[in-house]
Design an enzyme around this catalytic site. Structure first.
Site, mmCIF file in Angstrom:
data_model
loop_
_atom_site.group_PDB
_atom_site.id
_atom_site.type_symbol
_atom_site.label_atom_id
_atom_site.label_comp_id
_atom_site.label_asym_id
_atom_site.label_seq_id
_atom_site.Cartn_x
_atom_site.Cartn_y
_atom_site.Cartn_z
ATOM 1 N N CYS A 81 0.833 -1.200 0.000
ATOM 2 C CA CYS A 81 0.000 0.000 0.000
ATOM 3 C C CYS A 81 0.873 1.259 0.000
ATOM 4 C CB CYS A 81 -0.991 -0.048 1.163
ATOM 5 S SG CYS A 81 -2.336 1.173 1.002
ATOM 6 N N HIS A 191 -3.737 -4.948 -0.311
ATOM 7 C CA HIS A 191 -3.368 -5.489 1.000
ATOM 8 C C HIS A 191 -3.439 -7.016 0.967
ATOM 9 C CE1 HIS A 191 -3.305 -1.804 3.497
ATOM 10 N NE2 HIS A 191 -4.137 -1.343 2.573
ATOM 11 N N GLU A 193 -2.621 -9.077 3.255
ATOM 12 C CA GLU A 193 -3.062 -9.570 4.560
ATOM 13 C C GLU A 193 -4.572 -9.491 4.737
ATOM 14 O OE1 GLU A 193 -2.662 -5.152 5.273
ATOM 15 O OE2 GLU A 193 -1.737 -6.676 3.993
#
Length: 211
Positions: A81, A191, A193
């Site tokens: 990001c 992202h 995650e």
């Protein structure tokens, strides 16, 4: 092996740490708060979340900017990001200077959300799931996985001057670079995650990657 997640007070660090621990249970995943901790790690993950001027300011106050630049040249490195955006020269967001590792700017999506005449208005920030289309082969984002969906939250995107840096693109009214790669470095706008199975698979490939 030791993976350092750079901790300069910005970004969802625990989520990144837990995702890495899930895909590499036998690997030490530690938050790095000093240049020494960065240099002692075998792999580096550089997350970022929020406004780029705030992220750059926090990085410099913690005197981590030189260590990050070193790691981007010397270690397997994954930017996430704003951790992608800070690798470039400058951002339209507050006129912030980046680390300048790559030539190019960070630019904003159109402010009114109208990207072209006749198009539906798209909300900014770009938030949610979108497809990532590979433009070349890479161990972290293999071409066979092109079109996979990942989770995005951003109002700005990178515009590299060197098109050969671009690893993948995404269409959100404009087509933008959603991943770049150079030598030992990969950085993504989305992202991993927060991207479920696809994101965890990407992190697992990064852990195994031998650039």
């Amino acid at each position: 092996m030791k993976i350092a997640v750079i901790d300069y007070g910005m970004g969802n660090l625990r989520s990144v740490q837990k995702a890495l621990q899930a895909v590499a249970p036998g690997v030490e995943v530690a938050l790095a708060r000093t240049p020494r901790e960065v240099r002692e790690a075998d792999r580096i993950v550089f997350p970022g979340q929020g406004a780029m001027p705030d992220c750059m300011g926090a990085l410099q106050r913690q005197e981590m900017h030189e260590a990050v630049a070193w790691a981007a040249r010397e270690r397997p490195f994954l930017g996430i990001c704003v951790g992608l955006q800070m690798l470039f020269e400058r951002s339209e967001e507050g006129g912030a200077a980046g680390l300048g590792l790559f030539a190019g700017e960070v630019v904003r999506f159109p402010r009114d959300g109208a990207f072209a005449p006749g198009q539906a208005h798209l909300k900014v920030p770009h938030m949610g799931w979108n497809r990532v289309e590979n433009v070349r082969e890479h161990p972290i984002l293999p071409v066979q996985g092109s079109g996979e969906r990942y989770y995005f939250v951003h109002s700005y995107y990178v515009a590299p001057r060197d098109d050969s840096l671009v690893l993948a693109r995404t269409d959100y009214g404009v087509v933008f670079a959603s991943a770049v790669a150079h030598d030992n470095l990969v950085a993504v706008q989305f992202h991993p995650e927060k991207s479920g199975r696809a994101g965890l698979a990407l992190l697992e490939r990064f852990v195994r990657w031998a650039p």
